[in-house]
Scaffold this active site. Structure first.
Site, PDB file in Angstrom:
ATOM      1  CE  LYS A 239      -2.569   8.107 -19.958  1.00  5.73           C
ATOM      2  NZ  LYS A 239      -3.541   7.428 -20.828  1.00  5.73           N
ATOM      3  NE  ARG A 313      -9.246  12.577 -28.275  1.00 12.26           N
ATOM      4  CZ  ARG A 313      -9.867  11.411 -28.297  1.00 12.26           C
ATOM      5  NH1 ARG A 313     -11.090  11.310 -28.795  1.00 12.26           N
ATOM      6  NH2 ARG A 313      -9.287  10.327 -27.841  1.00 12.26           N
TER       7      ARG A 313
HETATM    8  N1  BES Z   1      -1.479   9.326 -24.360  1.00 11.77           N
HETATM    9  C1  BES Z   1      -2.648   8.542 -24.371  1.00 11.77           C
HETATM   10  C2  BES Z   1      -2.626   7.439 -25.411  1.00 11.77           C
HETATM   11  C3  BES Z   1      -1.584   6.357 -25.267  1.00 11.77           C
HETATM   12  C4  BES Z   1      -1.917   5.147 -24.695  1.00 11.77           C
HETATM   13  C5  BES Z   1      -0.319   6.522 -25.771  1.00 11.77           C
HETATM   14  C6  BES Z   1      -0.966   4.148 -24.609  1.00 11.77           C
HETATM   15  C7  BES Z   1       0.629   5.534 -25.668  1.00 11.77           C
HETATM   16  C8  BES Z   1       0.304   4.340 -25.092  1.00 11.77           C
HETATM   17  C9  BES Z   1      -3.866   9.407 -24.643  1.00 11.77           C
HETATM   18  O1  BES Z   1      -3.787  10.705 -24.202  1.00 11.77           O
HETATM   19  C10 BES Z   1      -5.044   8.776 -23.978  1.00 11.77           C
HETATM   20  O2  BES Z   1      -4.979   8.622 -22.796  1.00 11.77           O
HETATM   21  N2  BES Z   1      -6.057   8.418 -24.739  1.00 11.77           N
HETATM   22  C11 BES Z   1      -7.215   7.803 -24.171  1.00 11.77           C
HETATM   23  C12 BES Z   1      -8.426   8.323 -24.904  1.00 11.77           C
HETATM   24  C13 BES Z   1      -9.742   7.891 -24.286  1.00 11.77           C
HETATM   25  C14 BES Z   1      -9.908   8.518 -22.917  1.00 11.77           C
HETATM   26  C15 BES Z   1     -10.857   8.313 -25.193  1.00 11.77           C
HETATM   27  C16 BES Z   1      -7.086   6.290 -24.362  1.00 11.77           C
HETATM   28  O3  BES Z   1      -6.617   5.856 -25.394  1.00 11.77           O
HETATM   29  O4  BES Z   1      -7.443   5.578 -23.428  1.00 11.77           O
HETATM   30 ZN    ZN Z   2      -4.396  10.873 -22.146  1.00  7.38          ZN
END
Ligand code: BES
Ligand code: ZN
Ligand code: ZN
Length: 459
Positions: A239, A313
């Site tokens: 991230k 997931r």
């Molecule tokens: N934990 C994150 C989602 C999230 C984002 C929670 C902002 C709270 C605030 C999750 O694990 C994630 O990173 N999801 C990705 C999925 C993508 C790679 C398909 C996302 O939403 O960018």
């Molecule tokens: Zn994530």
């Protein structure tokens, strides 16, 4: 301990005042945000804005904000006025009880200088005494949501899988909830490779937490499953820093189900409920899972990990499969800070929902409605399932940028067999960037109340 009394009193009385020409003064005209203590009649006037377009939620929000300020300023007791707002008395009492209870939350564990809450007693007019039991029940639910908020606000150097499991045990120790904790070796022996794969880059060992509350005879249980990422760096699909620094809150789903179990068990609802959490930390190391890896989940389905940041997931695949396989619940609700896409679609205001069963969905929507919490159902046409197709494995953990909340939800749905299931994406609502209504900035504790009412309605 703060007391709530249904008793007439000499304590300073709140007076909710609409904004109007008649009130126009230098210090006070009834505008939202105005607070005026009046020693002449021992009242505190609180502006609640114009009467036109007024609703009970505005009353509650204004009451909440004013009381919070008064409590912070050190007020020790106050009395609520009679209900003159065209709402049913019971609802009025409950709205004010929640405003009062919520105003007492402080999160100062990391401050060396603490300011203890000095508030002692809230008085309600004697005539509302018949609602005192319900008010007390509600206060237990709100207090339970504080447990959730504390857990979510606490940083990952303190809350990691092992300590999250201990916190669940500690939270529920004086209740009839049986908490079982499984360590790495036991999780491995159970075959939860998907869950473990997400945690394999971390020094912190995974934990699997099962909370059983069986007070409903031989009925099939209701099941809650919470995402338990005690930190989400994104893994090798790292991230950006700006998106990472609040990822200690990625276990909000698990904290919500722990809080809900506390509320359900403390109020001794006659239900069977089981809550399950797979707790891991998504980090980088030489052992971490890499984009392109393929793993075999507990269900036997293979998962291609195209993006290590779509880890929630993957953990939930095993957690929900374990839950439906072991308990055959009559309904399963999972809660997860799952997608940034949900924030984009619904902001920090609505939780996004995906389901395989409209009847189950309606029950959740109904519970949310009676709880004054906001959930928005998303469509689940078959076309969205295609997004999760993998060329080499049974399923891919990323469905692309389009409709990201839906494809993520439907991914989980592939692991619930035929169980009526509702997925709640709380990425936007569990941890707020600024205060919203009766919710403070940071951990909101949202949906503890909805889960409680869902369990209650299902009696
Ligand atoms: N934990 C994150 C989602 C999230 C984002 C929670 C902002 C709270 C605030 C999750 O694990 C994630 O990173 N999801 C990705 C999925 C993508 C790679 C398909 C996302 O939403 O960018
Ligand atoms: Zn994530
Ligand atoms: Zn995550």
């Amino acid at each position: 301990m703060v007391k709530y009394k249904f008793k007439d009193t000499d304590a300073t009385k709140l007076q909710f005042v609409y904004e109007s020409e008649n009130n126009k003064g230098i210090l006070f005209s009834g505008k939202v945000g105005e607070i005026l203590p009046d020693t002449s009649d021992n009242t505190i006037k609180i502006g609640i804005g114009k009467e036109e377009g007024f609703c009970k939620f505005k009353l509650q929000e204004n009451a909440y904000k004013a009381i919070k300020k008064l409590v912070a300023d050190g007020i020790k007791e106050l009395a609520f006025p009679e209900n003159t707002f065209g709402i049913e008395d019971k609802e009025y009492v409950l709205l004010m009880t929640e405003a009062m209870a919520r105003s007492l939350y402080v999160f100062d564990k990391y401050k060396s200088e603490k300011k203890p809450v000095e508030f002692e007693t809230a008085f309600f007019p004697t005539e509302y005494e018949e609602y005192s039991k319900e008010a007390e029940e509600l206060r237990t639910v709100i207090k339970s949501s504080f447990v959730t908020r504390d857990l979510v606000n606490t940083r990952s150097n303190e809350i990691y899988p092992e300590t999250l499991a201990e916190a669940a045990k500690e939270t529920l120790k004086d209740t009839d909830v049986k908490v079982s904790i499984y360590d790495y070796q036991q999780i491995k022996d159970m075959g939860m490779n998907a869950l473990l794969s997400v945690g394999q880059g971390s020094e912190r060992e995974a934990r699997f937490i099962v909370m059983e509350y069986m007070n409903g005879g031989d009925e099939k249980p209701l099941a809650f499953v919470g995402k338990g990422l005690t930190y989400d760096t994104g893994g090798y699909s790292l991230k950006p820093s700006d998106f990472m620094d609040t990822m200690f809150s990625d276990m909000a789903g698990s904290a919500t189900v722990i809080g809900a179990m506390r509320a359900i068990a403390t109020n001794k609802l006659d239900v069977n409920v089981v809550a399950v959490v797979g707790a891991v930390e998504n980090c980088i190391s030489g052992k971490a899972i890499k984009p392109g890896d393929i793993i075999e989940s507990l269900s036997g389905k293979t998962i291609e990990i195209s993006n290590t940041d779509a880890e929630g997931r993957v953990t939930l695949a095993d957690t929900v499969y374990y839950t439906v396989d072991k308990y055959e619940p009559r309904m399963l609700v999972d809660l997860a800070t799952l997608t940034g896409a949900c924030l984009i679609a619904l902001g920090e205001t609505y939780t996004g929902a995906v389901t395989n069963n409209q009847e189950a969905m309606n029950k959740v929507l109904n519970a949310a409605k009676v709880s004054n919490e906001k959930i928005w159902q998303l469509p689940t046409d078959d076309v969205f399932k295609e997004y999760n197709k993998s060329e080499v494995a049974d399923i891919n953990n990323t469905g692309g940028r389009l409709a990201g909340t839906i494809s993520a939800g439907l991914f989980i749905g592939e692991f619930v067999k035929n169980t009526p299931w509702v997925h709640l994406d709380i990425a936007g609502t569990a941890f707020l960037s600024k205060e919203q209504g009766i919710y403070d900035k940071n951990a909101s504790g949202v949906l503890v109340k909805t889960l409680y009412n869902l369990a209650k309605e299902n009696n």
